[in-house]
Design a protein around this motif. Structure first.
Motif, PDB file in Angstrom:
ATOM      1  N   TYR A  70      10.652 -12.759  -7.698  1.00 21.76           N
ATOM      2  CA  TYR A  70       9.549 -13.718  -7.636  1.00 21.76           C
ATOM      3  C   TYR A  70       9.495 -14.377  -6.262  1.00 21.76           C
ATOM      4  N   SER A  71      10.673 -14.798  -5.769  1.00 25.13           N
ATOM      5  CA  SER A  71      10.728 -15.479  -4.477  1.00 25.13           C
ATOM      6  C   SER A  71      10.293 -14.556  -3.345  1.00 25.13           C
ATOM      7  N   LEU A  72      10.741 -13.303  -3.393  1.00 22.81           N
ATOM      8  CA  LEU A  72      10.396 -12.354  -2.334  1.00 22.81           C
ATOM      9  C   LEU A  72       8.897 -12.064  -2.330  1.00 22.81           C
ATOM     10  N   GLU A  73       8.316 -11.881  -3.510  1.00 25.93           N
ATOM     11  CA  GLU A  73       6.873 -11.645  -3.597  1.00 25.93           C
ATOM     12  C   GLU A  73       6.092 -12.877  -3.110  1.00 25.93           C
ATOM     13  N   GLU A  74       6.517 -14.054  -3.557  1.00 28.52           N
ATOM     14  CA  GLU A  74       5.800 -15.280  -3.197  1.00 28.52           C
ATOM     15  C   GLU A  74       5.809 -15.506  -1.684  1.00 28.52           C
TER      16      GLU A  74
END
Length: 406
Positions: free
Chosen positions: A182-186
């Motif tokens: 999630y963090s990498l995509e965001e």
């Protein structure tokens, strides 16, 4: 341009006052310094860090001389199986009954967050080299927690930013279904949009998925110029293999491996990996020092080191230096030294540690070579650009860490 915290850190390292500790705090508390390497040794991230990270930790202890403050250094390890509950149970036992002083590596963001929380409770130092979420030095920061090798911000700035500037202005993400993904995509999405690009969609994929067919079909149908793989290890490798079968690249889309390392390229092979853009914090063939380290590491493991392995070596070495500088293994004194001392070694070059525990060092944008351009095994990268430390990582003042004062 130096940020105020960096200028202060460098000034502090120029003339450090002597730290006078109470007599009871001097020296090593239980006659030894015991460091635990807790990571995935049998699952999807086993090559990413795994047992090779344990060897990197042992190399650091040996290079330090095997002792610190005349006390022996011991490295122990365990496999957390990418499960926060298992990791927490191991960490608790290590702290409560096994006299482990610090835990490091901690592949998988959910594991790292759980163990960092426990370490704060127990007033023990943890240094994360294998997990990526910026929450470790953001909202979940700890006075005893440090983040060393890379994070989702550095990967997004490197690979994501470079591809948008090269014309890849529409993205679809295939994302690991947990905190790291999630963090990498965001964060990558943020950079894409800042550069004028757009995100056409995303799909979340369970950890250790072997069949990416349905997810790749969604990415293909999106018509995006770039398919961002917000996953890591064997998950990324399986996605790349599937993309080749579906003709993703042949059809005109680019693959962006947002967290892929040298070990993963080696496992996948240049035929499949050629042309991939990726970001790492270390490459064994960068200079004479890295080549010498790589040779020694290869002799022990049969592999060249990636940024997690070299980062673990750096973290263990700096922890031992901090104990020596503090004259004690007492947590508060060692954490203070870790924040104050510059980091100078084969991994970091010349690094600094921010007030939120983030270690700042340069990162490198890589392109995987074509098979015909490689001179042999492990000659896999062209270094396209150096990403300066202050661009690669979030300014501590903007990290959301409640420990950072403006």
């Amino acid at each position: 341009m130096r940020t105020p915290w960096l200028a202060a850190a460098l000034a502090a390292t120029a003339v450090l006052p002597a730290v006078v500790l109470p007599a009871a705090a001097q020296g090593v508390s239980d006659g030894k310094v015991k460091i635990g390497i807790l990571n995935d040794q049998s699952g999807v991230y086993a090559d990413f860090g795994g047992k090779s990270s344990v060897e990197a930790a042992k190399m650091a202890a040996e290079d330090f001389g095997g002792k610190v403050l005349d006390a022996p250094i011991e490295i122990v390890s365990a496999d957390h199986q990418n499960k926060p509950d298992i990791a927490s149970n191991i960490a608790r036992e290590w702290y409560d009954t096994e006299q482990v002083d610090s835990i490091m590596e901690l592949t998988t963001s959910s594991v790292a967050l759980a163990v960092q929380g426990l370490s704060q409770e127990k007033k023990k130092i943890d240094i994360v080299t294998g997990a990526a979420t910026t929450d470790l030095t953001g909202k979940a920061c700890s006075p005893y927690g440090f983040h060393w090798a890379y994070d989702t911000h550095s990967q997004a700035v490197g690979t994501g930013g470079a591809l948008v500037k090269a014309g890849g202005d529409s993205w679809f993400f295939i994302t690991a279904d947990y905190a790291f993904g999630y963090s990498l995509e965001e964060q990558t999405s943020t950079f894409v949009k800042q550069e004028g690009g757009q995100v056409l969609g995303s799909v979340r994929v369970p950890l250790s998925t072997t069949d990416f067919s349905s997810f790749l079909l969604q990415a293909q149908a999106s018509g995006s110029k770039v398919v961002g793989l917000a996953n890591a290890g064997l998950d990324t490798s399986n996605a790349i293999k599937g993309a080749a079968e579906f003709g993703i690249v042949a059809g005109g889309q680019r693959l962006a491996a947002l967290l892929f390392t040298l070990a993963d390229v080696h496992g996948l092979g240049l035929d499949a990996a050629q042309g991939l853009s990726l970001t790492e914090g270390f490459y064994w063939d960068r200079d004479d020092a890295s080549r010498e380290f790589g040779k020694r590491f290869m002799e022990r493991t049969g592999n060249m080191p990636n940024m997690i392995h070299a980062g673990t070596y750096s973290a263990v070495l700096q922890y031992l230096k901090a104990i020596e500088a503090a004259g004690t293994d007492e947590t508060e004194a060692v954490a203070k030294k870790l924040h104050e001392m510059p980091v100078e070694d084969v991994f970091a070059g010349k690094g600094t540690v921010g007030p939120n525990g983030r270690m700042f060092h340069d990162m490198y944008l890589m392109e995987v070579k074509k098979p015909e351009d490689s001179k042999g095994d492990w000659d896999y990268y062209n270094v396209l650009a150096t990403i300066p430390a202050q661009e690669a990582f979030i300014d501590p003042a903007k990290s959301g860490c409640p420990l950072v004062t403006q």
